[in-house]
Design a protein around this motif. Sequence first.
Motif, PDB file in Angstrom:
ATOM      1  N   THR A 194     -26.515   1.335 105.528  1.00 57.47           N
ATOM      2  CA  THR A 194     -26.438  -0.075 105.927  1.00 57.47           C
ATOM      3  C   THR A 194     -26.957  -0.253 107.352  1.00 57.47           C
ATOM      4  O   THR A 194     -27.628  -1.241 107.665  1.00 57.47           O
ATOM      5  CB  THR A 194     -24.986  -0.579 105.824  1.00 57.47           C
ATOM      6  N   TRP A 195     -26.656   0.715 108.190  1.00 63.13           N
ATOM      7  CA  TRP A 195     -27.155   0.692 109.575  1.00 63.13           C
ATOM      8  C   TRP A 195     -28.686   0.659 109.589  1.00 63.13           C
ATOM      9  O   TRP A 195     -29.301  -0.121 110.325  1.00 63.13           O
ATOM     10  CB  TRP A 195     -26.616   1.915 110.311  1.00 63.13           C
ATOM     11  N   TYR A 196     -29.299   1.483 108.749  1.00 65.82           N
ATOM     12  CA  TYR A 196     -30.765   1.501 108.670  1.00 65.82           C
ATOM     13  C   TYR A 196     -31.314   0.148 108.211  1.00 65.82           C
ATOM     14  O   TYR A 196     -32.334  -0.334 108.735  1.00 65.82           O
ATOM     15  CB  TYR A 196     -31.227   2.595 107.702  1.00 65.82           C
ATOM     16  N   LYS A 197     -30.674  -0.484 107.242  1.00 61.35           N
ATOM     17  CA  LYS A 197     -31.153  -1.776 106.729  1.00 61.35           C
ATOM     18  C   LYS A 197     -31.165  -2.839 107.817  1.00 61.35           C
ATOM     19  O   LYS A 197     -32.090  -3.649 107.906  1.00 61.35           O
ATOM     20  CB  LYS A 197     -30.256  -2.242 105.570  1.00 61.35           C
ATOM     21  N   ILE A 198     -30.115  -2.842 108.632  1.00 64.94           N
ATOM     22  CA  ILE A 198     -29.989  -3.881 109.659  1.00 64.94           C
ATOM     23  C   ILE A 198     -31.007  -3.688 110.777  1.00 64.94           C
ATOM     24  O   ILE A 198     -31.526  -4.660 111.341  1.00 64.94           O
ATOM     25  CB  ILE A 198     -28.552  -3.904 110.219  1.00 64.94           C
ATOM     26  N   PHE A 199     -31.346  -2.438 111.062  1.00 60.48           N
ATOM     27  CA  PHE A 199     -32.211  -2.173 112.216  1.00 60.48           C
ATOM     28  C   PHE A 199     -33.603  -1.665 111.829  1.00 60.48           C
ATOM     29  O   PHE A 199     -34.182  -0.807 112.496  1.00 60.48           O
ATOM     30  CB  PHE A 199     -31.509  -1.202 113.171  1.00 60.48           C
ATOM     31  N   GLY A 200     -34.147  -2.190 110.750  1.00 59.85           N
ATOM     32  CA  GLY A 200     -35.560  -1.974 110.453  1.00 59.85           C
ATOM     33  C   GLY A 200     -35.916  -0.712 109.717  1.00 59.85           C
ATOM     34  O   GLY A 200     -37.064  -0.249 109.813  1.00 59.85           O
ATOM     35  N   GLY A 201     -34.985  -0.130 109.020  1.00 55.85           N
ATOM     36  CA  GLY A 201     -35.292   1.061 108.242  1.00 55.85           C
ATOM     37  C   GLY A 201     -35.067   2.347 109.008  1.00 55.85           C
ATOM     38  O   GLY A 201     -34.919   2.360 110.234  1.00 55.85           O
ATOM     39  N   LYS A 202     -35.070   3.432 108.279  1.00 57.46           N
ATOM     40  CA  LYS A 202     -34.762   4.745 108.840  1.00 57.46           C
ATOM     41  C   LYS A 202     -35.745   5.158 109.933  1.00 57.46           C
ATOM     42  O   LYS A 202     -35.380   5.824 110.905  1.00 57.46           O
ATOM     43  CB  LYS A 202     -34.766   5.784 107.719  1.00 57.46           C
ATOM     44  N   GLU A 203     -36.998   4.740 109.794  1.00 54.28           N
ATOM     45  CA  GLU A 203     -38.007   5.150 110.773  1.00 54.28           C
ATOM     46  C   GLU A 203     -37.874   4.396 112.101  1.00 54.28           C
ATOM     47  O   GLU A 203     -38.363   4.855 113.143  1.00 54.28           O
ATOM     48  CB  GLU A 203     -39.418   4.936 110.206  1.00 54.28           C
ATOM     49  N   ASN A 204     -37.199   3.259 112.096  1.00 50.83           N
ATOM     50  CA  ASN A 204     -37.031   2.466 113.318  1.00 50.83           C
ATOM     51  C   ASN A 204     -35.613   2.533 113.888  1.00 50.83           C
ATOM     52  O   ASN A 204     -35.433   2.456 115.096  1.00 50.83           O
ATOM     53  CB  ASN A 204     -37.386   0.995 113.041  1.00 50.83           C
ATOM     54  N   ALA A 205     -34.633   2.627 113.011  1.00 52.25           N
ATOM     55  CA  ALA A 205     -33.241   2.649 113.471  1.00 52.25           C
ATOM     56  C   ALA A 205     -32.918   3.996 114.118  1.00 52.25           C
ATOM     57  O   ALA A 205     -33.320   5.044 113.634  1.00 52.25           O
ATOM     58  CB  ALA A 205     -32.308   2.389 112.300  1.00 52.25           C
ATOM     59  N   GLY A 206     -32.186   3.933 115.211  1.00 46.29           N
ATOM     60  CA  GLY A 206     -31.759   5.164 115.885  1.00 46.29           C
ATOM     61  C   GLY A 206     -30.257   5.152 116.095  1.00 46.29           C
ATOM     62  O   GLY A 206     -29.561   4.202 115.727  1.00 46.29           O
ATOM     63  N   PHE A 207     -29.772   6.217 116.689  1.00 46.66           N
ATOM     64  CA  PHE A 207     -28.355   6.330 116.995  1.00 46.66           C
ATOM     65  C   PHE A 207     -28.180   6.455 118.506  1.00 46.66           C
ATOM     66  O   PHE A 207     -29.043   6.996 119.204  1.00 46.66           O
ATOM     67  CB  PHE A 207     -27.740   7.528 116.286  1.00 46.66           C
ATOM     68  N   ASN A 208     -27.046   5.962 118.999  1.00 48.50           N
ATOM     69  CA  ASN A 208     -26.813   5.968 120.440  1.00 48.50           C
ATOM     70  C   ASN A 208     -26.268   7.286 120.968  1.00 48.50           C
ATOM     71  O   ASN A 208     -26.477   7.629 122.136  1.00 48.50           O
ATOM     72  CB  ASN A 208     -25.831   4.859 120.814  1.00 48.50           C
ATOM     73  N   ALA A 209     -25.550   8.000 120.128  1.00 45.75           N
ATOM     74  CA  ALA A 209     -24.925   9.235 120.600  1.00 45.75           C
ATOM     75  C   ALA A 209     -24.590  10.133 119.427  1.00 45.75           C
ATOM     76  O   ALA A 209     -24.647   9.720 118.265  1.00 45.75           O
ATOM     77  CB  ALA A 209     -23.656   8.910 121.384  1.00 45.75           C
ATOM     78  N   ILE A 210     -24.224  11.356 119.767  1.00 45.31           N
ATOM     79  CA  ILE A 210     -23.722  12.303 118.773  1.00 45.31           C
ATOM     80  C   ILE A 210     -22.309  12.679 119.211  1.00 45.31           C
ATOM     81  O   ILE A 210     -22.106  13.182 120.318  1.00 45.31           O
ATOM     82  CB  ILE A 210     -24.614  13.551 118.685  1.00 45.31           C
TER      83      ILE A 210
END
Length: 362
Positions: free
Chosen positions: A183-199
């Motif tokens: 769902t995170w990927y869908k909101i932020f433009g797909g897996k190739e565009n969506a990133g994560f802030n931290a691990i």
Amino acid sequence: MFSLSLKEIKFFKLRYILIGFILFFVAALVFIISGLANGLANDNASSMKNMNAVSYYVSKDSDNRMDRSRFTATDVEKIKTNDAQPLGIQMMTLKDKESKEKLDVTLMGINPSQFLMPTVVDGKTISNTSNNDVVVDKTLEKQGAKIGDKLYAENSKTTLTIVGFTEDQTYSHTPTVIMNTDTWYKIFGGKENAGFNAIALKNDNATTKADVKNAVADGKFVPKQDLIDTIPGYSAEQSSLMMMLAFLIVIAVFVLGAFFYIMTIQKVNQFGILKAIGAKNKFLIGSTMLQVLVLSVVSIGLAIGFAFVLQQIMPNGIPFVFDFALILKFGGALLVVSLLGALFSTTSIVKADPLQAMGRAE
């Protein structure tokens, strides 16, 4: 000594009640500000504080700020250990499809089958295969949201469905909306565009850190509290309120010290006569300090009870958290301050002259 102290308190009831009220109000104000400081801290960072992680891996150039850090989805997929999970955080405005009300929230993308998923207190949890289902903080329920409601993200034209509620999951004074990574990927433009802030790291094990470092370059490990301190507004709020508390305690030193000093000056004649009949300085000082101790314990105890009751009747919109351990620490500080203020006044007892007192008595 104890009997003499209590008899004097009983005889001069009004005098001691007035001093007790002053100490009560000072202590109550300290406890209320402490509760507000704790409440604001909780409202600003409860999602981070309650997260089952001890440290985080963020970008080197992020200045330890979560919102300035970014790792690609491709990078985080290289991590093999289950003790390190990607975390996405982004503030956004969603629209409730039913009420059309706009809601300021913080979106949080995680792997719900791992350690970052909070406990769901109402409804059901989400899974890695949930289709746009989300779990939200209870504060949204107070704003009218309920299970089954649809939240609309205009930027990606994505509709989210509330399936459960959790508690104490707020970030930067906004409720969190927790979703899986798809769902995170869908909101932020797909897996190739969506990133994560931290691990997020479940432990500080060297093997876990090595695995993360090898998989994702250009990052650094930051303790949880350091990351909390850099949430916008968090440090400023806490430092301002702590400064107010410090000034209150300093003011209490001078106010109580002045009252006890005046009260002792008024009894110099009595101290002199007691010395004339054999009372020692040690006894008189001990008796005075015992009076202050009894007065302080009663007043501070009543103030703690007042702060506790106030929390129960305070409106839900006011962030107030009664932390008993913290309240006891401030109560102990006020007790010490009261005793120090009274100790300053005991110089008058030492200087009391029996002959002069008897002369005055004539």
